[in-house]
Design an enzyme around this catalytic site. Sequence first.
Site, short mmCIF file in Angstrom:
data_model
loop_
_atom_site.label_atom_id
_atom_site.label_comp_id
_atom_site.label_asym_id
_atom_site.label_seq_id
_atom_site.Cartn_x
_atom_site.Cartn_y
_atom_site.Cartn_z
N THR A 33 0.84 -1.19 0.00
CA THR A 33 0.00 0.00 0.00
C THR A 33 0.87 1.24 0.00
O THR A 33 2.10 1.14 -0.02
CB THR A 33 -0.97 -0.04 1.20
OG1 THR A 33 -1.93 1.01 1.08
CG2 THR A 33 -0.23 0.13 2.53
N ASN A 34 0.25 2.39 -0.01
CA ASN A 34 0.96 3.67 0.03
C ASN A 34 0.67 4.35 1.35
O ASN A 34 -0.37 4.09 1.96
CB ASN A 34 0.46 4.59 -1.08
CG ASN A 34 1.04 4.26 -2.43
OD1 ASN A 34 1.91 3.41 -2.56
ND2 ASN A 34 0.56 4.94 -3.44
#
Length: 226
Positions: A33-34
């Site tokens: 994810t970011n």
Amino acid sequence: LIAFFQPKVLAGQHVLVTAGPTYEAMDPVRGITNLSSGKMGFSIARAAREAGAEVALVAGPVHLSTPRGVQRVDVRSALDMQAAVAKHIDAASVFVATAAVADWRVADVAGQKIKKDGSGQLPQLSFVENPDILAGVAQSARAKNGALYCVGFAAESHDLLKHATAKRERKGVPLLVGNIGPATFGLDDNALLLVDAQGHQELPHANKLTLARQLVGEIARRLKTV
Ligand code: CTP
Ligand code: CA
């Protein structure tokens, strides 16, 4: 009370906002994810609603409550986000992409949890590039004929003006907004750099809701002139 007195500069507009990160699964329990809290996007959705717009908010996994009067659609992956945007974009007159979309997803998502086999052998992951949601929308006929106004965001670690200017052109959007670093992930404050065809301007350091209200004003001003 402040919200009540916001000028209704977006009355009659339909605003679609993407916010938060996306999550790309590796297997049923792991993923990539970011970093993104979603706060800026949620603040923009709230500010647009206060300004009289109908607002749809496509949100990746975040821990935030839905702004009052905003239609929220929760998604997980970039492909989910793209599909949700596709569903809502025809009704939109303004598209604001604040989401930190994962640039790549895992090519072959394992159906079952990947197990350590005890030998120290590492999983070999390969990746595919995710679709660029903003660039795709910006290339649509409605964006090109002025019926849909697109706003992009950029989080850069260095040379913000240079990268934001290049990104604006590459994405084909009239307005590109840069987060003036250092990293503001999760923080309540930010400062923004607005880059458009006329040049650039700064919205100085303030909390994200204040900045969102200012940005909504800037968007409304530009809608009148397109
Ligand atoms: N964006 C998007 N879909 C993607 C990647 C980005 O819609 N797959 C949008 C973001 O929501 C943001 C803008 O494009 O509004 C810029 O995202 P950013 O990650 O800064 O740019 P990239 O083009 O992905 O380039 P890079 O990450 O290499 O800087
Ligand atoms: Ca990116």
